[in-house]
Write a protein that holds these residues in place. Structure first.
Motif, PDB file in Angstrom:
ATOM      1  N   GLU A 204       0.816  -1.219   0.000  1.00  0.00           N
ATOM      2  CA  GLU A 204       0.000   0.000   0.000  1.00  0.00           C
ATOM      3  C   GLU A 204       0.852   1.273   0.000  1.00  0.00           C
ATOM      4  O   GLU A 204       0.321   2.373  -0.077  1.00  0.00           O
ATOM      5  CB  GLU A 204      -0.936   0.021   1.219  1.00  0.00           C
ATOM      6  N   TYR A 205       2.182   1.099   0.137  1.00  0.00           N
ATOM      7  CA  TYR A 205       3.077   2.255   0.254  1.00  0.00           C
ATOM      8  C   TYR A 205       2.897   3.233  -0.908  1.00  0.00           C
ATOM      9  O   TYR A 205       2.705   4.427  -0.709  1.00  0.00           O
ATOM     10  CB  TYR A 205       4.522   1.758   0.316  1.00  0.00           C
ATOM     11  N   ASN A 206       2.980   2.733  -2.127  1.00  0.00           N
ATOM     12  CA  ASN A 206       3.009   3.602  -3.307  1.00  0.00           C
ATOM     13  C   ASN A 206       1.909   3.305  -4.315  1.00  0.00           C
ATOM     14  O   ASN A 206       1.305   4.213  -4.871  1.00  0.00           O
ATOM     15  CB  ASN A 206       4.354   3.429  -4.039  1.00  0.00           C
ATOM     16  N   GLY A 207       1.685   2.010  -4.557  1.00  0.00           N
ATOM     17  CA  GLY A 207       0.899   1.627  -5.728  1.00  0.00           C
ATOM     18  C   GLY A 207      -0.521   2.159  -5.718  1.00  0.00           C
ATOM     19  O   GLY A 207      -1.065   2.538  -6.752  1.00  0.00           O
ATOM     20  N   LYS A 208      -1.136   2.224  -4.549  1.00  0.00           N
ATOM     21  CA  LYS A 208      -2.553   2.573  -4.540  1.00  0.00           C
ATOM     22  C   LYS A 208      -2.814   4.061  -4.788  1.00  0.00           C
ATOM     23  O   LYS A 208      -3.961   4.476  -4.889  1.00  0.00           O
ATOM     24  CB  LYS A 208      -3.196   2.115  -3.234  1.00  0.00           C
ATOM     25  N   PHE A 209      -1.732   4.819  -4.880  1.00  0.00           N
ATOM     26  CA  PHE A 209      -1.916   6.253  -5.155  1.00  0.00           C
ATOM     27  C   PHE A 209      -1.754   6.591  -6.635  1.00  0.00           C
ATOM     28  O   PHE A 209      -1.691   7.764  -7.000  1.00  0.00           O
ATOM     29  CB  PHE A 209      -0.946   7.069  -4.304  1.00  0.00           C
ATOM     30  N   MET A 210      -1.697   5.531  -7.469  1.00  0.00           N
ATOM     31  CA  MET A 210      -1.417   5.771  -8.878  1.00  0.00           C
ATOM     32  C   MET A 210      -2.654   6.162  -9.673  1.00  0.00           C
ATOM     33  O   MET A 210      -2.941   5.600 -10.728  1.00  0.00           O
ATOM     34  CB  MET A 210      -0.729   4.532  -9.464  1.00  0.00           C
ATOM     35  N   SER A 211      -3.404   7.112  -9.145  1.00  0.00           N
ATOM     36  CA  SER A 211      -4.450   7.759  -9.960  1.00  0.00           C
ATOM     37  C   SER A 211      -4.639   9.167  -9.438  1.00  0.00           C
ATOM     38  O   SER A 211      -4.521   9.419  -8.240  1.00  0.00           O
ATOM     39  CB  SER A 211      -5.776   6.989  -9.900  1.00  0.00           C
ATOM     40  N   GLY A 212      -4.902  10.071 -10.351  1.00  0.00           N
ATOM     41  CA  GLY A 212      -5.231  11.439  -9.957  1.00  0.00           C
ATOM     42  C   GLY A 212      -4.045  12.290  -9.544  1.00  0.00           C
ATOM     43  O   GLY A 212      -4.234  13.390  -9.024  1.00  0.00           O
ATOM     44  N   GLN A 213      -2.806  11.809  -9.752  1.00  0.00           N
ATOM     45  CA  GLN A 213      -1.644  12.570  -9.323  1.00  0.00           C
ATOM     46  C   GLN A 213      -0.654  12.758 -10.488  1.00  0.00           C
ATOM     47  O   GLN A 213      -0.704  12.032 -11.469  1.00  0.00           O
ATOM     48  CB  GLN A 213      -0.953  11.859  -8.164  1.00  0.00           C
ATOM     49  N   MET A 214       0.239  13.709 -10.344  1.00  0.00           N
ATOM     50  CA  MET A 214       1.251  13.979 -11.363  1.00  0.00           C
ATOM     51  C   MET A 214       2.639  13.717 -10.762  1.00  0.00           C
ATOM     52  O   MET A 214       2.838  13.874  -9.561  1.00  0.00           O
ATOM     53  CB  MET A 214       1.172  15.438 -11.833  1.00  0.00           C
ATOM     54  N   VAL A 215       3.572  13.380 -11.626  1.00  0.00           N
ATOM     55  CA  VAL A 215       4.923  13.060 -11.163  1.00  0.00           C
ATOM     56  C   VAL A 215       5.780  14.323 -11.061  1.00  0.00           C
ATOM     57  O   VAL A 215       5.710  15.203 -11.930  1.00  0.00           O
ATOM     58  CB  VAL A 215       5.595  12.048 -12.118  1.00  0.00           C
ATOM     59  N   LEU A 216       6.556  14.401  -9.992  1.00  0.00           N
ATOM     60  CA  LEU A 216       7.556  15.456  -9.840  1.00  0.00           C
ATOM     61  C   LEU A 216       8.913  14.796  -9.676  1.00  0.00           C
ATOM     62  O   LEU A 216       9.024  13.694  -9.116  1.00  0.00           O
ATOM     63  CB  LEU A 216       7.279  16.325  -8.612  1.00  0.00           C
ATOM     64  N   ARG A 217       9.938  15.497 -10.086  1.00  0.00           N
ATOM     65  CA  ARG A 217      11.271  14.904 -10.099  1.00  0.00           C
ATOM     66  C   ARG A 217      12.317  15.833  -9.483  1.00  0.00           C
ATOM     67  O   ARG A 217      12.182  17.057  -9.534  1.00  0.00           O
ATOM     68  CB  ARG A 217      11.673  14.615 -11.558  1.00  0.00           C
ATOM     69  N   GLY A 218      13.368  15.246  -8.927  1.00  0.00           N
ATOM     70  CA  GLY A 218      14.603  15.963  -8.628  1.00  0.00           C
ATOM     71  C   GLY A 218      14.856  16.400  -7.201  1.00  0.00           C
ATOM     72  O   GLY A 218      15.934  16.871  -6.886  1.00  0.00           O
ATOM     73  N   GLY A 219      13.870  16.283  -6.328  1.00  0.00           N
ATOM     74  CA  GLY A 219      14.112  16.708  -4.950  1.00  0.00           C
ATOM     75  C   GLY A 219      14.122  18.213  -4.801  1.00  0.00           C
ATOM     76  O   GLY A 219      14.077  18.952  -5.789  1.00  0.00           O
ATOM     77  N   CYS A 220      14.194  18.651  -3.549  1.00  0.00           N
ATOM     78  CA  CYS A 220      14.094  20.082  -3.276  1.00  0.00           C
ATOM     79  C   CYS A 220      14.956  20.440  -2.082  1.00  0.00           C
ATOM     80  O   CYS A 220      15.659  19.602  -1.516  1.00  0.00           O
ATOM     81  CB  CYS A 220      12.640  20.467  -3.015  1.00  0.00           C
TER      82      CYS A 220
END
Lengths: 441, 441, 441, 441
Positions: B392-408
């Motif tokens: 449930e860590y990551n997979g179940k959030f794979m709808s309705g979201q956009m990917v961001l990259r690179g850290g901050c």
């Protein structure tokens, strides 16, 4: 720990006449101390949260009652008074729209700052300034403002007493909705577990009755208790005591929460939508009903007045019982011959308790639970709100609410009187609210 | 105060081979310490509040990352482990429905208890148990579970690093919405005020590119970075640096927030409904735009990457600029040849800053701001979630979201890599989120 | 009653070359007639109501498709065209913010006026003006605008075909939520009740595939099908047919709607909040599952493709079945070798039906149900929206939605093609939406 | 078109004594006819929509008043009566929870079926059955039920008259919120445009007054007008006429809608949230204020009573004017000496109008506008609701509402009396509601 304010707000009349400001300063200190004593058992975290819109974080209460003195006494009357912090006039203004923009109520619990420590500093800052203002020399300088200052001070003290009760209500909610069931004070005075005495009825004849605050009295009253006026009250019967937990459980067992014919329409909609099945804070277990108290989870006390019910539940119970709620005039007429006393804040019980009834007047009229009346909260004929922003204190809430009478186990005894009009919306349950039956002749 | 974890999570390979549990225990201690260092400047009150549903109270974060080790390492693998408190498995489960019932997210800020002190005790209780489990003798006893334990431990450390960033985001929100504009740390590293270098473009040829985590690598990656796979990437250009505050103000001055033709439909509806006129934390004054930072209110730095914008704002800006956002594959292709480094958590700046661009690769790909890509967060071809509740860590959030990259600037440098996939809903603005332009050949 | 448009929108190429406007006028009349035929069985009352925000009243559809021609063809290009009513440009603008202010979508069902009769008059007014504009003599006068006019006309016809399907979806909802279970048409073609053929799998090798609308083709495509481009597609298997009602009932019987581990997080929240236990329109009785169709209540047909499921349900089923949804590229690759044909609007069945599978390609790729893919609806690389207000047609919806492919039993057959990209939010269920499984090699 | 029911519900006493059922049948037919006459100008579409939760579609009203006779007269008392449709007992039950499950109010406008024609058939079916039941021969058979039948019939007729007014209110809303500004009837009686006569005051001495329905009277009254009882009324002054549009515009010009000190707290919150700036249906143009009427858009008539204001607006105006609203007892005392007559439904004006004041009693007490009183709608002392489901008619609404008195231009004249208690929530504006000032001695 000891909260004692029995003499508070009933000052010695002679001393008052000669040195009013000294007497008032004494009263001021007593009331302010009680407020802080109420908060003493709290952890810092308990001061911060707001568990529903109606609840305010305890630190907000501590600041708001202080702001009241700053805004209405110090700023207008204390020469050279320096504000503690310019933003506080916004943050701690509850609803005085004509004074400044109030910070939005539902967002009170989002403020981690000012810290609890900041707020105690604010209190001490204002306390010093108040002591300074009330010193004899400064009082003299205020000249013709002196009377206005003392009146506002007195209002501020009654205001702070109201917030003492609100603090206890809100702390109960903050602790009461927490899954860990924390205990506010484990040293509260316990109540005996026993059944209530059988319900009896007192009869009252009809007549033109005088209702409201006596203008000849020097005692304090809010603007909403005025003007005193006459009302015709038809003959009625009033119950010898409030409805008990045992009786309310009978209503529940008889399907009280499932029978629409017993309910006002708004109440029935709410029951279904919110899924109410019992008073607030009640929890069912295998061994029966328990409730949350400020001393933690306890078995429901059968003989104690039922508490934390809404007006809708009170009304539905009365319908089920073939009776009705008294009007506020009826309640006041009956209360006029009842001595003030009972299970108040000073008892340190903070929970309604059983009490044996007496022969000559209805019991538990004062203390234990605020009693819902059947009267909507509307102005008395000829009502005039206080002038200025203080006029927003009571008058603007005179729609959509019902009157409750008599004070409760969280009310300071010195705060109550037969003419006192408390009010809540009909759905509210987090006050220590119960009820007593009445019926026609 | 000093937060240093530069070596964290990049352990010495030789030591790791011989004494893995000792090495891991070292890493564990480092990460756990950093989390507590982040909270050190907080007042108790700051630990408690939840300023919107997305935000969690800092004390909740402290407990939840601890619960993660308790629930997924200690309970299943540490013989004789005694739970700190039976209710915590409910209170601090974030969203693992198959593990236990999670406490409702929007109610995290209603809990005054457990206190901050209780939660630090919980941390220490779990830390002791972890140290005990990781001792050589106990490790031997775990036999064939050892590898699973160490994998879960590693996951737990990366999990805690994610919450370090969330803590900084949430603390910023808690302070940022407070009318008193409190300062989290006044000793943060200041950024130079300067304009960004002129925008340049890097060209990338087309081809079949490899994307995702290298299965031959022993380095950590989340399940959502797997499996590595090929994607055809058409020729594209990528901007030499993120869009700057100055450029974003040009967009604002050109009516960016008032022109529907620039916006995705959902974005435009939100702009109108929420009244957005600038990025989150921006405040206009007579002297121009200011923003809230973790060091308090500051003038907007023209050359720093714009931050705290939603995907909708990023997309609208790109449309206005005649460009678009890069896909996550494009971003990853470009990042493969860029050394990791930049304005990360370890810099103690906690705010994006201007940086001079370099000739041979795009600048500021890592650190400063998470960069919104044009890619929806969906599983890679052949994706398999972790087994059990950890799936449930990551997979179940794979709808309705956009990917961001690179850290901050709030991400630990040791936590990031070119294949790292962060994700937020398109409306979210409280992350340190900015963006970089791309365009077709 | 007879709806026949098989030739529609596939005009005779020779005639088109010599007399394009005559051919287009023929097409225009055919499409417009079909729309009105769809509405013929309605009572006046059925034209008016809006049963949820997504649904539009049928009379609104009739007016909106007419407005499309008025706003984008007649007003800009027909000299001397007189508007039918000045307010209609507001009332029947769906979402073209750069054209005029659209009337709020959720309030479409609050308008009793214009009446159905008014709207038919509007249609005839516009039809006359279109016929006039498309007459040979007028066409000549339009000079170099002619091509733009014909392109917009063609777009308008495809737009009206989309609304034919929406009309059937919305009528189904209007009838489907009515406790009286009204029948739209009792003469619809019935489907045989039978079980689906066993599920088989087709294998596809990997490679660089061409996806999107062929720029060399003169056939119509929406802007969102462009530009054609290459994608690398890994090897995959595609199911021989969509998931059937029988299979979906197995999922339900296996606790499909009660097991969080099968669901995307947003889907699980919705399942609990909305109380979903079956696809939309399904009703359980003592004899098993029934559903509402446009011919009234019927037993669920075990072999028909499951329909009226959301993306969340499709995804949960696939997880349960150990498979996944195909990407839109995979679906298109597979569809390229499948002849167009199947259970479309022209069949007058308006309900998915069982069909025997064939040996050489997946069955029911076209018609019956729109198939949810695993692809978020995002622009193709290099996507350019149409210029001007028509650019709002598709592009601005490219966030928060998922792609569906293949058309359904309410889609005109002439409207579909392998590259066609339909899209709905992941929670939507009122479209004729089903799904087909895919899996890795 | 002619709506005439002047004699309705005031039947000839002699005829009534000898042939009650014949007389009642006559009354029944008159009232039922008027209802249908009110709907005659409607297009079919106008019957269907529900523009807000408070509004019901006209076809729903037509069916509901019919259901009332079916449910409470025919089913219990007409031997062999056959229900028109089994689902109607659900669909057209408004709120009688103890009778059957009412169809949800906010969903009334989602039902395209039953059609308007179906509902007229339903009416005729019930009308025939009622005529049959009321025939002399059948009446004899009913024996001792006869009196109950006639009482329920009488209640049903008054109920239908209430819905005649609701129909006009709801039609006004349906037309009034439509951007096309449709006209219900262009032949309505116009009002003269003129200023109101100067405001004067009538003085009333104090005393014990009799309020409520005279038990000796055979005239009809609702249960909520009972029991007649005594109230002490202090001396007061009552305005000679309702507040006029001109006066209300003075309030608006003086910042009435922007000054919190004039408003009840709930009212002020609503003003800000809803953006109220004028009464409902008012629209400002360059030439001043217009309002929507049932004859279309018209200039505001300065001398007509202000209408479509909430209790909050009435109360705020009174505060601004240094006066207050009368209590319902005061209003009734004053009304006892005023002859019934005025601008009622029968005038076919359906809009309040200016009227010259008279010397000997307050003007326009009856008709024109319902007058908000300062009294919350609560039971009279000793109130008993009707037995059975009919007890839900009035009693369960006795919380959260305010009393209005006197009827309006949409009320049948035969429906009103001095003791009549109408009630609406304090925010409601779609009734024809105005107000009149009172003040203390």
């Amino acid at each position: 720990m000891s909260v004692s304010q029995s003499a508070t707000l009933c000052p010695d009349e002679t001393a008052l006449a000669s040195e009013p400001s000294r007497v008032y300063l004494q009263e001021y200190r007593k009331v302010r101390d009680v407020t802080e004593e109420i908060c003493r058992p709290l952890a810092t975290e308990d001061y911060v949260v707001q568990t529903m819109d109606d609840v305010s974080p305890p630190k907000w209460h501590l600041a708001h009652v202080t702001w009241f003195f700053e805004a209405f006494v110090l700023k207008p009357f204390a020469k050279g008074y320096k504000c503690f912090h310019p933003a506080y006039d916004h943050l701690f203004n509850s609803y005085y729209e004509t004074h400044s923009t109030p910070y939005p109520r539902p967002a009170r619990g989002l403020l981690s700052r000012p810290t609890v420590e900041d707020i105690y500093s604010y209190r001490h800052h204002v306390d010093s300034a108040m002591a300074h203002l009330l010193s004899s020399s400064r009082m003299l300088e205020t000249g013709k403002d002196q009377s206005e200052i003392l009146q506002r001070l007195r209002l501020g003290l009654h205001h702070e007493q109201q917030h003492q009760e609100l603090l206890l209500m809100d702390i109960k909610h903050i602790f009461g909705m927490n899954p860990l069931a924390p205990v506010y004070r484990s040293d509260l005075a316990p109540a005996e577990y026993l059944d209530a005495d059988p319900l009896d009825w007192f009869s009252y004849t009809d007549g033109l009755r005088t209702v409201g605050h006596d203008p000849a009295s020097s005692a304090f009253a809010f603007d909403n208790e005025n003007p005193q006026h006459r009302e015709y009250v038809a003959p009625f019967w009033l119950a010898s005591r409030p409805v008990s937990n045992r009786e309310f459980m009978d209503f529940m067992d008889d399907g009280g929460y499932e029978r629409p014919e017993l309910w006002l329409s708004d109440g029935w909609n709410l029951v279904r939508q919110a899924g109410w099945k019992a008073p607030l804070y009640w929890e069912e277990s295998d061994e029966g009903w328990y409730y949350r108290t400020l001393s933690g989870r306890q078995r429901v006390n059968p003989g104690a007045p039922v508490c934390h019910v809404s007006f809708y539940e009170a009304d539905a119970y009365a319908t089920w019982a073939g009776a009705r709620l008294p009007t506020e005039a009826e309640w006041e007429v009956a209360a006029q011959s009842v001595p003030i006393g009972g299970n108040f804040q000073e008892k340190h019980r903070f929970q309604p308790a059983p009490e044996h009834t007496v022969a000559d007047h209805p019991s538990q009229m004062f203390g234990d639970v605020w009693e819902w009346t059947g009267s909507a909260y509307r102005p008395y004929p000829g009502f005039k709100a206080l002038p200025g922003s203080l006029g927003e204190y009571n008058g603007k809430f005179m729609s959509g609410q019902m009157v409750l009478r008599g004070g409760c186990c969280a009310t300071p005894e010195s705060h109550i009187r037969p003419t006192y009009r408390n009010f809540f919306p009909p759905h509210a349950r987090w006050a220590f609210s119960g009820f007593r039956l009445a019926k026609e002749d």
